[in-house]
Structure formats: C-alpha cells, structure tokens
Scaffold this motif. Structure first.
Motif, PDB file in Angstrom:
ATOM      1  N   LEU A  35     -40.436 -60.731 -56.924  1.00  0.00           N
ATOM      2  CA  LEU A  35     -41.303 -59.871 -56.123  1.00  0.00           C
ATOM      3  C   LEU A  35     -41.489 -60.479 -54.741  1.00  0.00           C
ATOM      4  O   LEU A  35     -41.489 -61.702 -54.574  1.00  0.00           O
ATOM      5  N   GLN A  36     -41.652 -59.624 -53.757  1.00  0.00           N
ATOM      6  CA  GLN A  36     -41.902 -60.071 -52.385  1.00  0.00           C
ATOM      7  C   GLN A  36     -43.411 -60.206 -52.156  1.00  0.00           C
ATOM      8  O   GLN A  36     -44.223 -59.615 -52.866  1.00  0.00           O
ATOM      9  N   MET A  47     -47.523 -50.232 -55.122  1.00  0.00           N
ATOM     10  CA  MET A  47     -48.922 -49.948 -54.980  1.00  0.00           C
ATOM     11  C   MET A  47     -49.309 -50.262 -53.534  1.00  0.00           C
ATOM     12  O   MET A  47     -48.752 -51.165 -52.914  1.00  0.00           O
ATOM     13  N   PHE A  48     -50.262 -49.513 -53.018  1.00  0.00           N
ATOM     14  CA  PHE A  48     -50.745 -49.805 -51.676  1.00  0.00           C
ATOM     15  C   PHE A  48     -52.218 -49.456 -51.559  1.00  0.00           C
ATOM     16  O   PHE A  48     -52.757 -48.692 -52.364  1.00  0.00           O
ATOM     17  N   SER A  49     -52.855 -50.049 -50.569  1.00  0.00           N
ATOM     18  CA  SER A  49     -54.251 -49.732 -50.274  1.00  0.00           C
ATOM     19  C   SER A  49     -54.377 -49.373 -48.802  1.00  0.00           C
ATOM     20  O   SER A  49     -53.559 -49.797 -47.980  1.00  0.00           O
ATOM     21  N   GLU A  76     -44.296 -54.286 -56.683  1.00  0.00           N
ATOM     22  CA  GLU A  76     -44.479 -54.184 -58.124  1.00  0.00           C
ATOM     23  C   GLU A  76     -43.117 -54.105 -58.798  1.00  0.00           C
ATOM     24  O   GLU A  76     -42.132 -53.736 -58.180  1.00  0.00           O
ATOM     25  N   GLY A  77     -43.091 -54.405 -60.066  1.00  0.00           N
ATOM     26  CA  GLY A  77     -41.846 -54.306 -60.805  1.00  0.00           C
ATOM     27  C   GLY A  77     -41.392 -55.656 -61.306  1.00  0.00           C
ATOM     28  O   GLY A  77     -42.128 -56.634 -61.269  1.00  0.00           O
TER      29      GLY A  77
END
Length: 82
Positions: A23-24, A1-3, A18-19
């Motif tokens: 997670l990083q 996801m990104f904004s 995500e996932g």
C-alpha cells in the motif's frame, strides 16, 4: 477511501490506499483559491514530499485523465456568443 474536510482557507482531501499490500502512503490534497498542493510521506526519507499545481495545471490534469496519448492545449472560449 477518502475524506473531505473544509478548513478556513482550503478544502482538504485525504486519499487512503486500500487493498492488498503493498500500500502507498496517504495522499493529502489541499485546495486553495490560487493553487492546489499534493503531499505524501516518503517512507524512505521520512519526509513529506509536496507538489504545488496552479489552477490551470489542475484543469489540464483533470482533462488529461480522459484523453488519449498526444499533446493538447486547452483554450478558454467566450460562451456569450460574441
């Protein structure tokens, strides 16, 4: 996801991992007219790590993502037919 957000002097892109874990941390990319900065929290030190790329380095990175192993140099061409 990104904004994507447009600020006064830059465009800010935030990448959210995500996932399944692990997670990083989020990656924040600030695109200015003269450079691009990439920031990410280092959870080991609790400090933001920052990398600054010139416009040329960003162009090379974008090209490198689609090229096979090797050494390359992008040269500007005159598209005016001279």
């Amino acid at each position: 996801m990104f904004s994507i957000e447009h600020e006064f002097d830059s465009t800010v892109i935030t990448l959210v991992d995500e996932g399944p874990p692990p997670l990083q941390e989020d990656v924040v990319i600030n695109s200015f007219a003269e450079c691009v900065t990439i920031e990410q929290l280092d959870p080991r030190t609790d400090r933001i790590q920052k990398i600054t790329l010139s416009v040329g380095q960003l162009r090379d990175l974008a090209a490198a993502l689609d090229l096979p192993e090797g050494v390359y140099q992008i040269r500007e061409t005159d598209d005016q037919g001279s």
